[in-house]
Scaffold this motif. Structure first.
Motif, PDB file in Angstrom:
ATOM      1  N   LYS A  38       0.726  -0.866   0.124  1.00 23.53           N
ATOM      2  CA  LYS A  38       0.048   0.152  -0.388  1.00 23.53           C
ATOM      3  C   LYS A  38       0.637   0.969  -0.270  1.00 23.53           C
ATOM      4  O   LYS A  38       0.881   1.627   1.247  1.00 23.53           O
ATOM      5  CB  LYS A  38      -0.810   0.139   1.275  1.00 23.53           C
ATOM      6  CG  LYS A  38      -1.903  -1.154   1.179  1.00 23.53           C
ATOM      7  CD  LYS A  38      -2.825  -1.432   2.741  1.00 23.53           C
ATOM      8  CE  LYS A  38      -4.151  -2.416   2.309  1.00 23.53           C
ATOM      9  NZ  LYS A  38      -4.742  -2.324   3.286  1.00 23.53           N
ATOM     10  N   ALA A  39       1.547   1.699  -1.356  1.00 19.29           N
ATOM     11  CA  ALA A  39       2.186   2.708  -1.521  1.00 19.29           C
ATOM     12  C   ALA A  39       2.161   3.900  -0.839  1.00 19.29           C
ATOM     13  O   ALA A  39       2.413   4.908  -0.323  1.00 19.29           O
ATOM     14  CB  ALA A  39       3.076   2.575  -2.809  1.00 19.29           C
ATOM     15  N   VAL A  40       0.705   4.214  -1.812  1.00 17.87           N
ATOM     16  CA  VAL A  40      -0.154   4.923  -1.152  1.00 17.87           C
ATOM     17  C   VAL A  40      -1.732   5.085  -1.144  1.00 17.87           C
ATOM     18  O   VAL A  40      -2.916   4.049  -1.374  1.00 17.87           O
ATOM     19  CB  VAL A  40      -0.604   6.441  -2.559  1.00 17.87           C
ATOM     20  CG1 VAL A  40      -1.057   7.622  -1.892  1.00 17.87           C
ATOM     21  CG2 VAL A  40       1.018   6.187  -2.851  1.00 17.87           C
ATOM     22  N   ASP A  41      -2.575   5.438   0.252  1.00 24.62           N
ATOM     23  CA  ASP A  41      -3.518   4.328   1.117  1.00 24.62           C
ATOM     24  C   ASP A  41      -4.113   5.707   1.812  1.00 24.62           C
ATOM     25  O   ASP A  41      -4.508   5.385   2.011  1.00 24.62           O
ATOM     26  CB  ASP A  41      -2.750   3.742   2.036  1.00 24.62           C
ATOM     27  CG  ASP A  41      -3.554   2.829   2.899  1.00 24.62           C
ATOM     28  OD1 ASP A  41      -4.988   2.257   1.881  1.00 24.62           O
ATOM     29  OD2 ASP A  41      -3.749   2.523   3.902  1.00 24.62           O
ATOM     30  N   CYS A  61       7.613   6.360   1.796  1.00 26.43           N
ATOM     31  CA  CYS A  61       6.423   6.433   3.032  1.00 26.43           C
ATOM     32  C   CYS A  61       5.739   6.784   1.633  1.00 26.43           C
ATOM     33  O   CYS A  61       3.969   6.647   1.647  1.00 26.43           O
ATOM     34  CB  CYS A  61       6.723   7.585   3.707  1.00 26.43           C
ATOM     35  SG  CYS A  61       7.059   9.480   2.594  1.00 26.43           S
ATOM     36  N   GLY A  62       6.136   7.072   0.147  1.00 24.94           N
ATOM     37  CA  GLY A  62       4.896   6.801  -0.277  1.00 24.94           C
ATOM     38  C   GLY A  62       5.190   8.243  -1.055  1.00 24.94           C
ATOM     39  O   GLY A  62       4.417   8.589  -2.429  1.00 24.94           O
ATOM     40  N   LYS A  63       5.910   9.424  -1.153  1.00 26.45           N
ATOM     41  CA  LYS A  63       5.849  10.747  -1.832  1.00 26.45           C
ATOM     42  C   LYS A  63       5.875  10.516  -3.183  1.00 26.45           C
ATOM     43  O   LYS A  63       5.183  11.229  -4.572  1.00 26.45           O
ATOM     44  CB  LYS A  63       7.146  11.403  -0.815  1.00 26.45           C
ATOM     45  CG  LYS A  63       6.839  11.709   0.550  1.00 26.45           C
ATOM     46  CD  LYS A  63       7.984  12.288   0.633  1.00 26.45           C
ATOM     47  CE  LYS A  63       9.251  12.288   0.101  1.00 26.45           C
ATOM     48  NZ  LYS A  63       9.989  11.122   0.789  1.00 26.45           N
ATOM     49  N   PRO A 288       6.859   0.588   9.457  1.00 27.13           N
ATOM     50  CA  PRO A 288       6.544  -0.994   9.562  1.00 27.13           C
ATOM     51  C   PRO A 288       5.924  -0.671   7.861  1.00 27.13           C
ATOM     52  O   PRO A 288       6.733   0.046   7.437  1.00 27.13           O
ATOM     53  CB  PRO A 288       4.839  -1.033  10.196  1.00 27.13           C
ATOM     54  CG  PRO A 288       4.855   0.203  11.124  1.00 27.13           C
ATOM     55  CD  PRO A 288       5.827   1.591  10.801  1.00 27.13           C
ATOM     56  N   SER A 289       6.479  -2.257   7.282  1.00 24.34           N
ATOM     57  CA  SER A 289       6.145  -2.363   6.334  1.00 24.34           C
ATOM     58  C   SER A 289       4.495  -1.742   5.364  1.00 24.34           C
ATOM     59  O   SER A 289       3.964  -2.001   5.995  1.00 24.34           O
ATOM     60  CB  SER A 289       6.688  -3.704   5.472  1.00 24.34           C
ATOM     61  OG  SER A 289       5.845  -4.226   4.181  1.00 24.34           O
ATOM     62  N   PRO A 290       4.443  -1.315   4.656  1.00 27.29           N
ATOM     63  CA  PRO A 290       3.249  -1.259   3.880  1.00 27.29           C
ATOM     64  C   PRO A 290       2.778  -2.484   3.078  1.00 27.29           C
ATOM     65  O   PRO A 290       1.869  -2.240   2.384  1.00 27.29           O
ATOM     66  CB  PRO A 290       3.743   0.108   2.540  1.00 27.29           C
ATOM     67  CG  PRO A 290       5.393  -0.531   2.268  1.00 27.29           C
ATOM     68  CD  PRO A 290       5.725  -0.880   3.980  1.00 27.29           C
ATOM     69  N   ALA A 291       3.393  -3.142   3.477  1.00 24.56           N
ATOM     70  CA  ALA A 291       2.935  -4.577   3.058  1.00 24.56           C
ATOM     71  C   ALA A 291       2.099  -5.020   4.060  1.00 24.56           C
ATOM     72  O   ALA A 291       0.595  -6.083   3.426  1.00 24.56           O
ATOM     73  CB  ALA A 291       4.185  -5.956   2.017  1.00 24.56           C
TER      74      ALA A 291
END
Length: 334
Positions: A38-41, A61-63, A288-291
């Motif tokens: 979940k790169a961008v959530d 963090c998904g920037k 934490p992992s975005p997965a």
């Protein structure tokens, strides 16, 4: 998550519930899906015309994915991206190509973002040709003009990227973005790969171009000092979500989210006396992992003020604590 109230004029960019998930596949033959990153959530952003919105957060963090998803370089998994009244997520083919000239991107690495087999002039002229804005002699004159605008010698148009310094290559990338007369530019950490002595020059150039051509920026960075210099408002991102959004001065003077406080406490202060007196916020562990993001507040596993039974169970509401300052934290107060 709802965002800050809209001004009377429609914002140039209105991002609603943006998500970008990447599949995790296993197996050579069947490529079965075992999860998603979940790169961008689910983020909301509004950027007004002529504004610079800074987007900050630690690596991973998904920037950058956010910037690419906004420009449809990565197709979003869900959500809407309204640009000048059109939802980009619903456009494709010729319709998307038509509007693409109105938004561009300046990439992080000036060494990797330029084709080494093409001259600098050809790289800058490509957008003019693709969008049928100029050809032949007219395109050549336009490229030389763009070189002057970004501070390069027009006689360098026939040189190849390896013949330029890092700062000069980034100026070529800026000229390429300007070539099609865009309204909106995503600046994806445009100075992070440059020497400190060159960063201020590029930042000043971007600000000058913004005033000259009425540009709107999404400025992505992890360097909070850089973001403070160039941004009007700042959004802080953690694990694919926006956790705080405020005007530049308000955010730096009174950060309300504990993650924002931790980021700001890591920025060096030139005064040794003030540096010794200020309180450092040291976060425990790694992000934490975005997965496999944690339940409740995504930051609760590292938060120094988290409350068991609240932060670990319930996702925080996106609230306007004081006018113009929005925070996703159960415990944030004015």
């Amino acid at each position: 998550m709802s965002n800050q109230p809209m001004s009377s004029e429609r914002p140039l960019l209105d991002v609603r519930g943006l998500k970008k998930y990447f599949r995790i596949n296993r197996g050579i033959l069947f490529q079965r899906q075992e999860g998603v990153v979940k790169a961008v959530d689910g983020i909301d952003l509004k950027i007004e015309r002529g504004e610079t919105l800074g987007l900050v957060g630690e690596s991973g963090c998904g920037k950058s994915t956010t910037g690419r998803a906004i420009l449809q370089l990565e197709r979003p998994t869900d959500g809407q991206v309204w640009f000048a009244g059109e939802d980009l997520t619903r456009l494709g083919g010729d319709d998307l190509r038509r509007i693409r000239r109105r938004f561009q991107m300046i990439f992080q690495d000036p060494y990797a973002s330029l084709n080494p087999r093409r001259t600098a002039g050809d790289i800058v002229a490509e957008g003019l040709t693709v969008h049928d804005l100029a050809r032949g002699r007219e395109a050549k004159v336009r490229v030389q003009e763009l070189f002057r605008i970004v501070g390069l010698n027009p006689s360098f148009v026939n040189r190849y990227p390896h013949e330029f310094s890092g700062g000069q290559r980034q100026r070529i990338g800026i000229a390429r973005a300007l070539a099609v007369n865009p309204d909106f530019i995503v600046c994806d950490e445009p100075v992070s790969a440059l020497d400190v002595s060159i960063r201020a020059q590029i930042l000043n150039l971007l600000q000058s171009l913004q005033q000259q051509f009425s540009l709107t920026y999404l400025f992505i960075a992890h360097d909070l000092a850089v973001v403070r210099h160039i941004s009007d408002r700042v959004a802080v991102m953690y694990l694919g979500r926006i956790v705080e959004l405020a005007g530049r001065d308000a955010l730096y003077a009174n950060p309300m989210h504990p993650y924002t406080r931790a980021l700001l406490s890591a920025v060096p202060i030139p005064s040794p006396r003030l540096e010794r007196r200020r309180e450092r916020v040291i976060l425990a562990g790694d992000a934490p992992s975005p997965a496999n993001p944690p339940a409740g507040c995504a930051f609760h596993t590292r938060c120094p003020i988290a409350r068991k039974g609240l932060c670990d169970l319930n996702a925080p509401e996106w609230r306007e604590i004081v006018p113009g300052q929005w925070v996703a934290c159960h415990l944030a107060t004015a």
